[in-house]
Scaffold this motif. Structure first.
Motif, mmCIF file in Angstrom:
data_model
loop_
_atom_site.group_PDB
_atom_site.id
_atom_site.type_symbol
_atom_site.label_atom_id
_atom_site.label_comp_id
_atom_site.label_asym_id
_atom_site.label_seq_id
_atom_site.Cartn_x
_atom_site.Cartn_y
_atom_site.Cartn_z
ATOM 1 N N THR A 19 0.827 -1.208 0.000
ATOM 2 C CA THR A 19 0.000 0.000 0.000
ATOM 3 C C THR A 19 0.859 1.256 0.000
ATOM 4 O OG1 THR A 19 -1.812 -1.124 1.155
ATOM 5 C CG2 THR A 19 -1.765 1.280 1.268
ATOM 6 N N VAL A 20 1.881 1.272 0.864
ATOM 7 C CA VAL A 20 2.769 2.432 0.945
ATOM 8 C C VAL A 20 3.490 2.647 -0.386
ATOM 9 C CG1 VAL A 20 4.855 3.342 2.034
ATOM 10 C CG2 VAL A 20 3.085 2.265 3.434
ATOM 11 N N ARG A 21 4.020 1.592 -0.941
ATOM 12 C CA ARG A 21 4.777 1.723 -2.194
ATOM 13 C C ARG A 21 3.887 2.170 -3.354
ATOM 14 N NH1 ARG A 21 8.690 -3.647 -1.545
ATOM 15 N NH2 ARG A 21 10.080 -2.690 0.012
ATOM 16 N N GLU A 22 2.669 1.650 -3.386
ATOM 17 C CA GLU A 22 1.755 2.050 -4.457
ATOM 18 C C GLU A 22 1.341 3.510 -4.297
ATOM 19 O OE1 GLU A 22 -0.783 1.626 -7.877
ATOM 20 O OE2 GLU A 22 1.044 0.671 -7.127
ATOM 21 N N ALA A 23 1.123 3.934 -3.055
ATOM 22 C CA ALA A 23 0.753 5.327 -2.813
ATOM 23 C C ALA A 23 1.854 6.273 -3.282
ATOM 24 C CB ALA A 23 0.466 5.540 -1.333
#
Length: 207
Positions: A19-23
C-alpha cells in the motif's frame, strides 16, 4: 497512510508495504508516523516499505513524547527519552534523517517548562547536528514544530470531547476551520482517534 498499520495490529505486513509503495508510486509524498502508532510497529513497517525508494521521493514526519498505552507512562518529554526516541525512530525507519519532528500531544505535559527547557532544546540540538552532518538535511531545511493542539477531534464536525484540554479560543478557531471546509469542500474534515489507541477508561473521540 499509516492508519492501516496503526489501527489494525493484524493487518498483513505485506499488504501494508504494498500500500505504501503504491501510494508513493501514484504521487503521495508525505508520510506521517510516530512511536505511539502501533507502539513502534508503524515505523518498523514503514522502514521496510521505504527501503529502496529514492529518498527524494517523499517527506516523512515522526514524533516524540508519546510512547505507551498506560496513562502512567504514556508521555515522557525529558531530554534523555527524546534523544532515545529520535534514535529509535531512525533505526526503525532505516533512515539517516526525517524531515519533520513533532512533539506529540504537548498539552499533556505536566507544565510547559519541560517542553521549553528539555524537549525543544534537545530537538534543536539534534537538528543542528543533522545540518552539520548531512547535506540532505541542509537542503530540505529541517526544522522543529509542535502540532498537538489541533488533534483529538478538534477539527471534526462533531467537535471535541469535554476532556479536551485546548483553550476555548483554539476550539473556536478549529470549529471555524471545520465549518469552512464543510462548506467550501463539501466534505467533513476530521481528525480521528481510534478507540483502540486510547488507554482503558478514556472516552473515544466522536467523529
Amino acid at each position: 497512510m499509516t492508519d492501516c498499520i496503526n489501527a489494525q495490529r493484524d493487518y498483513p505486513e505485506e499488504d501494508a508495504i504494498a500500500t505504501v509503495r503504491e501510494a508513493i508510486r501514484k504521487g503521495t509524498n508525505y508520510i506521517d508516523t510516530a512511536p505511539f502508532y502501533g507502539l513502534g510497529r508503524s515505523e518498523e513497517v514503514l522502514g521496510k516499505a521505504l527501503k529502496g525508494i529514492p529518498r527524494q521521493a517523499y517527506y516523512i514526519a515522526t514524533k516524540v513524547a508519546c510512547y505507551t498505552m498506560d496513562p502512567r507512562t504514556m508521555f515522557d518529554f525529558s531530554v534523555q527519552k527524546t534523544r532515545e526516541s529520535v534514535a529509535k525512530s531512525l533505526e526503525l525507519l532505516q533512515l539517516d534523517y526525517v524531515d519533520v519532528i513533532q512533539v506529540h500531544d504537548v498539552e499533556f505535559a505536566l507544565n510547559l517548562d519541560i517542553i521549553i527547557q528539555e524537549t525543544l532544546p534537545v530537538l534543536q540540538e539534534l537538528v543542528a547536528k543533522a545540518r552539520r552532518g548531512s547535506s540532505a538535511s541542509r537542503e530540505k531545511g529541517v526544522g522543529v514544530i509542535c502540532v498537538a493542539g489541533t488533534a483529538m477531534a478538534l477539527l471534526s464536525s462533531a467537535g471535541p470531547q469535554l476532556w479536551q484540554p485546548a483553550s476555548q479560543e483554539l476550539q473556536d478557531v478549529c470549529r471555524a476551520a471545520a465549518d469552512y471546509c464543510k462548506v467550501r469542500i463539501e466534505s467533513r474534515l476530521a481528525v480521528i482517534m481510534f478507540p483502540g489507541h486510547l488507554p482503558a477508561g478514556w472516552p473515544a473521540a466522536r467523529h
